[in-house]
Write a protein that holds these residues in place. Structure first.
Motif, PDB file in Angstrom:
ATOM      1  N   SER A   1       0.962  -1.123  -0.132  1.00 49.09           N
ATOM      2  CA  SER A   1       0.041  -0.017   0.051  1.00 49.09           C
ATOM      3  C   SER A   1       0.771   1.271  -0.019  1.00 49.09           C
ATOM      4  N   PRO A   2       0.597   2.229  -0.881  1.00 50.90           N
ATOM      5  CA  PRO A   2       1.269   3.464  -0.811  1.00 50.90           C
ATOM      6  C   PRO A   2       1.153   4.263   0.488  1.00 50.90           C
ATOM      7  N   ASN A   3       0.064   3.857   1.458  1.00 51.87           N
ATOM      8  CA  ASN A   3      -0.129   4.665   2.482  1.00 51.87           C
ATOM      9  C   ASN A   3       1.124   4.319   3.518  1.00 51.87           C
ATOM     10  N   LEU A   4       1.812   3.402   3.156  1.00 46.40           N
ATOM     11  CA  LEU A   4       2.688   2.969   4.228  1.00 46.40           C
ATOM     12  C   LEU A   4       3.894   3.968   4.125  1.00 46.40           C
ATOM     13  N   PHE A   5       4.115   4.648   2.962  1.00 43.68           N
ATOM     14  CA  PHE A   5       5.130   5.644   2.925  1.00 43.68           C
ATOM     15  C   PHE A   5       4.747   6.939   3.870  1.00 43.68           C
ATOM     16  N   TYR A   6       5.648   7.339   4.386  1.00 43.48           N
ATOM     17  CA  TYR A   6       5.453   8.694   5.193  1.00 43.48           C
ATOM     18  C   TYR A   6       4.726   8.357   6.476  1.00 43.48           C
ATOM     19  N   THR A   7       3.815   7.467   6.601  1.00 47.99           N
ATOM     20  CA  THR A   7       3.026   7.163   7.744  1.00 47.99           C
ATOM     21  C   THR A   7       3.781   6.986   9.198  1.00 47.99           C
ATOM     22  N   PHE A   8       4.862   6.182   8.892  1.00 49.98           N
ATOM     23  CA  PHE A   8       5.722   5.713  10.003  1.00 49.98           C
ATOM     24  C   PHE A   8       6.379   7.127  10.649  1.00 49.98           C
ATOM     25  N   GLY A   9       6.471   8.074   9.862  1.00 54.01           N
ATOM     26  CA  GLY A   9       7.180   9.209  10.042  1.00 54.01           C
ATOM     27  C   GLY A   9       6.298  10.057  11.139  1.00 54.01           C
ATOM     28  N   LEU A  10       5.305   9.882  11.447  1.00 55.29           N
ATOM     29  CA  LEU A  10       4.372  10.425  12.490  1.00 55.29           C
ATOM     30  C   LEU A  10       4.932  10.148  13.732  1.00 55.29           C
ATOM     31  N   ALA A  11       5.965   8.982  13.989  1.00 55.54           N
ATOM     32  CA  ALA A  11       6.351   8.627  15.280  1.00 55.54           C
ATOM     33  C   ALA A  11       7.575   9.583  15.739  1.00 55.54           C
ATOM     34  N   PHE A  12       8.128  10.560  14.526  1.00 55.98           N
ATOM     35  CA  PHE A  12       8.956  11.560  15.136  1.00 55.98           C
ATOM     36  C   PHE A  12       8.419  12.721  16.051  1.00 55.98           C
ATOM     37  N   TRP A  13       7.147  12.789  15.845  1.00 60.25           N
ATOM     38  CA  TRP A  13       6.448  13.794  16.736  1.00 60.25           C
ATOM     39  C   TRP A  13       6.350  13.249  18.108  1.00 60.25           C
ATOM     40  N   VAL A  14       6.068  12.087  18.259  1.00 61.16           N
ATOM     41  CA  VAL A  14       6.037  11.450  19.650  1.00 61.16           C
ATOM     42  C   VAL A  14       7.171  11.066  20.537  1.00 61.16           C
ATOM     43  N   GLU A  15       8.213  10.750  19.773  1.00 60.36           N
ATOM     44  CA  GLU A  15       9.285  10.196  20.150  1.00 60.36           C
ATOM     45  C   GLU A  15       9.688  11.020  21.469  1.00 60.36           C
ATOM     46  N   VAL A  16      10.197  12.204  21.425  1.00 58.69           N
ATOM     47  CA  VAL A  16      10.728  12.952  22.564  1.00 58.69           C
ATOM     48  C   VAL A  16       9.841  13.119  23.377  1.00 58.69           C
ATOM     49  N   PRO A  17       8.903  13.714  23.319  1.00 54.97           N
ATOM     50  CA  PRO A  17       7.759  13.908  24.276  1.00 54.97           C
ATOM     51  C   PRO A  17       7.518  12.624  25.240  1.00 54.97           C
ATOM     52  N   LEU A  18       7.495  11.371  24.555  1.00 57.40           N
ATOM     53  CA  LEU A  18       7.387  10.200  25.471  1.00 57.40           C
ATOM     54  C   LEU A  18       8.624   9.789  26.366  1.00 57.40           C
ATOM     55  N   LEU A  19       9.805  10.296  25.885  1.00 62.40           N
ATOM     56  CA  LEU A  19      11.146  10.174  26.519  1.00 62.40           C
ATOM     57  C   LEU A  19      11.185  11.183  27.717  1.00 62.40           C
ATOM     58  N   LEU A  20      10.493  12.328  27.555  1.00 62.39           N
ATOM     59  CA  LEU A  20      10.317  13.229  28.664  1.00 62.39           C
ATOM     60  C   LEU A  20       9.419  12.626  29.738  1.00 62.39           C
ATOM     61  N   LEU A  21       8.199  12.280  29.301  1.00 60.44           N
ATOM     62  CA  LEU A  21       7.364  11.617  30.295  1.00 60.44           C
ATOM     63  C   LEU A  21       7.949  10.404  31.079  1.00 60.44           C
ATOM     64  N   TYR A  22       8.771   9.588  30.095  1.00 59.07           N
ATOM     65  CA  TYR A  22       9.522   8.282  30.736  1.00 59.07           C
ATOM     66  C   TYR A  22      10.247   8.995  32.215  1.00 59.07           C
ATOM     67  N   ILE A  23      11.052   9.978  31.840  1.00 58.29           N
ATOM     68  CA  ILE A  23      12.191  10.396  32.717  1.00 58.29           C
ATOM     69  C   ILE A  23      11.353  11.313  33.783  1.00 58.29           C
ATOM     70  N   LYS A  24      10.022  11.772  33.561  1.00 60.79           N
ATOM     71  CA  LYS A  24       9.570  12.535  34.740  1.00 60.79           C
ATOM     72  C   LYS A  24       8.850  11.330  35.577  1.00 60.79           C
ATOM     73  N   SER A  25       8.479  10.247  35.166  1.00 61.03           N
ATOM     74  CA  SER A  25       7.762   9.026  35.585  1.00 61.03           C
ATOM     75  C   SER A  25       8.792   8.297  36.611  1.00 61.03           C
ATOM     76  N   LEU A  26      10.388   8.390  36.253  1.00 64.49           N
ATOM     77  CA  LEU A  26      11.191   7.932  36.784  1.00 64.49           C
ATOM     78  C   LEU A  26      11.712   8.864  38.104  1.00 64.49           C
ATOM     79  N   VAL A  27      11.849  10.078  37.838  1.00 66.09           N
ATOM     80  CA  VAL A  27      12.323  11.038  38.808  1.00 66.09           C
ATOM     81  C   VAL A  27      11.552  11.418  39.947  1.00 66.09           C
ATOM     82  N   ASN A  28      10.036  11.246  39.565  1.00 69.32           N
ATOM     83  CA  ASN A  28       9.032  12.001  40.540  1.00 69.32           C
ATOM     84  C   ASN A  28       8.339  10.752  41.155  1.00 69.32           C
ATOM     85  N   LYS A  29       8.351  10.586  42.417  1.00 63.43           N
ATOM     86  CA  LYS A  29       7.638   9.771  43.114  1.00 63.43           C
ATOM     87  C   LYS A  29       6.248   9.479  42.925  1.00 63.43           C
TER      88      LYS A  29
END
Length: 391
Positions: free
Chosen positions: A71-99
């Motif tokens: 399917s041509p829809n496979l092209f570029y669609t996975f690129g949406l992950a670029f926009w959520v990757e670092v926010p998820l890392l930030l929330l992961y760090i927050k969950s580690l360092v805050n009780k």
């Protein structure tokens, strides 16, 4: 069969996808540890798996034809992950360092750029007819990409970099406040997580240069080797993800988190406290010597005293004018002074004295001793016995 299916660069991306998917599946099914942290890290790894998939589909010769057949829809669609990757890392760090960290409505703000881009992407690509998509994929290339898409790409990389900076600042804040709850900082090693965050910070800076290089090469005619920069990032991410899995598996237990209230409510604390509580703390420390334990924390001591952790932290900060780290190590220095002037300890090594006094780090022991006594432990013992012999 002797045909080469993938080149080395493709293999680096494939390994990244495989490792991320495998470890994310492990985290999702893991019943131990902080569930929120595990889920956030799993989501981050899934995003990390989607990003190399986007590269493989769009630029990998072996994958491109295969994706076109599906399917041509496979092209570029996975690129949406670029926009959520670092926010998820930030929330992961927050969950580690805050009780007892819980997701808040305001955390959704980090995902606004993703929502905006996903909306644009739906109309700009997904809504097109299949024939138009196939024509664009077969006849277009990076040189014919619209300027608007190049600008969006540049903005995306700037966004990822800015959130990476927030990740670093979150760790810095944790390191600043941790002295309110731990008396032995060597047991809380932030090095591995700092390396991870700084590593991704460098990767995102590099991505900004890649986006600038593409604009310069195809819009301004100034040729920049953006492909080499992009390949460097791919290998760097593989190394970082591998390091993340190795170190998080071995060190995740040290992250008990800090109580955010201890830091945010410090300015609201009363200037005086019940004399009974203060006397209870001082008496208990002198008689029971809980500071001799290398693993003593604020929660441990609060439990032994039968006082709430926040109340104990308030008393230590306001009445004694110290953070927990300084408060406990003051008693350890007093104990080490007592041990150093005992006849039976004249030939005992400093490492043994340090251990008996509750210290787990030679650096912390020497630094605190010099700060509070004005001389090194060795000099203190030498001066004591010289003075005693002179008398």
């Amino acid at each position: 069969m002797k045909a080469v299916l993938f080149n080395t660069h493709d293999l680096a991306l494939i390994f990244t996808v495989f490792i991320c998917l495998l470890f994310s599946a492990f985290l999702i099914t893991l019943k131990k540890g902080n569930k929120l942290s595990n889920y956030l890290l799993a989501c981050f790894l899934l995003a990390q798996a989607a990003i190399p998939m986007d590269n493989l589909i769009n630029f990998g010769e072996a994958f491109r034809g295969f994706a076109l057949d599906i399917s041509p829809n496979l092209f570029y669609t996975f690129g949406l992950a670029f926009w959520v990757e670092v926010p998820l890392l930030l929330l992961y760090i927050k969950s580690l360092v805050n009780k007892n960290y819980k997701l808040k409505k305001t955390d959704a703000l980090y995902f606004i750029p993703f929502v905006l881009y996903a909306t644009y992407f739906s109309f700009d690509w997904l809504a097109l007819e299949s024939a138009s998509k196939l024509d664009a994929l077969q006849n277009g290339d990076i040189a014919t990409t619209p300027l608007l898409d190049r600008i969006i790409y540049f903005f995306r990389e700037c966004f990822r970099f800015s959130i990476s900076v927030l990740c670093y600042l979150e760790l810095q804040k944790y390191q600043k406040n941790i002295k309110n709850e731990f008396a032995e900082l060597e047991s809380v090693d932030l090095t591995w997580l700092k390396v991870l965050v700084i590593g991704f910070l460098v990767v995102h800076i590099n991505a900004i240069f890649v986006s600038i290089g593409i604009i310069m090469s195809y819009e301004l005619g100034i040729v920049v080797d953006h492909e080499l920069l992009g390949l460097t990032s791919n290998y760097a991410v593989l190394l970082l993800i591998t390091s993340l899995i190795f170190f998080s598996a071995g060190n995740s237990r040290i992250f008990q988190g800090i109580d955010k209230e201890l830091a945010t409510n410090e300015c609201k604390l009363p200037d005086s406290f019940e004399p009974e509580k203060i006397n209870k703390i001082e008496t208990y420390l002198v008689q029971n010597k809980p500071y001799l334990s290398h693993l003593l924390t604020l929660d441990n001591l609060a439990s032994q005293l039968g006082i709430g952790a926040r109340s104990l932290s308030s008393i230590i900060n306001k009445h004694f004018g110290k953070n927990f780290f300084e408060f406990i190590n003051y008693y350890r220095i007093e104990e080490s002074k007592r041990l150093l002037i005992l006849e039976e300890n004249k030939s005992v090594t400093m490492l043994e004295i340090m251990d008996k006094a509750g210290f787990n780090s030679k650096a912390t022991f020497n630094t605190f001793f010099k700060k509070l006594v004005g001389k090194t432990p060795t000099q203190f013992r030498k001066d004591h016995w010289e003075k005693l012999n002179a008398e």
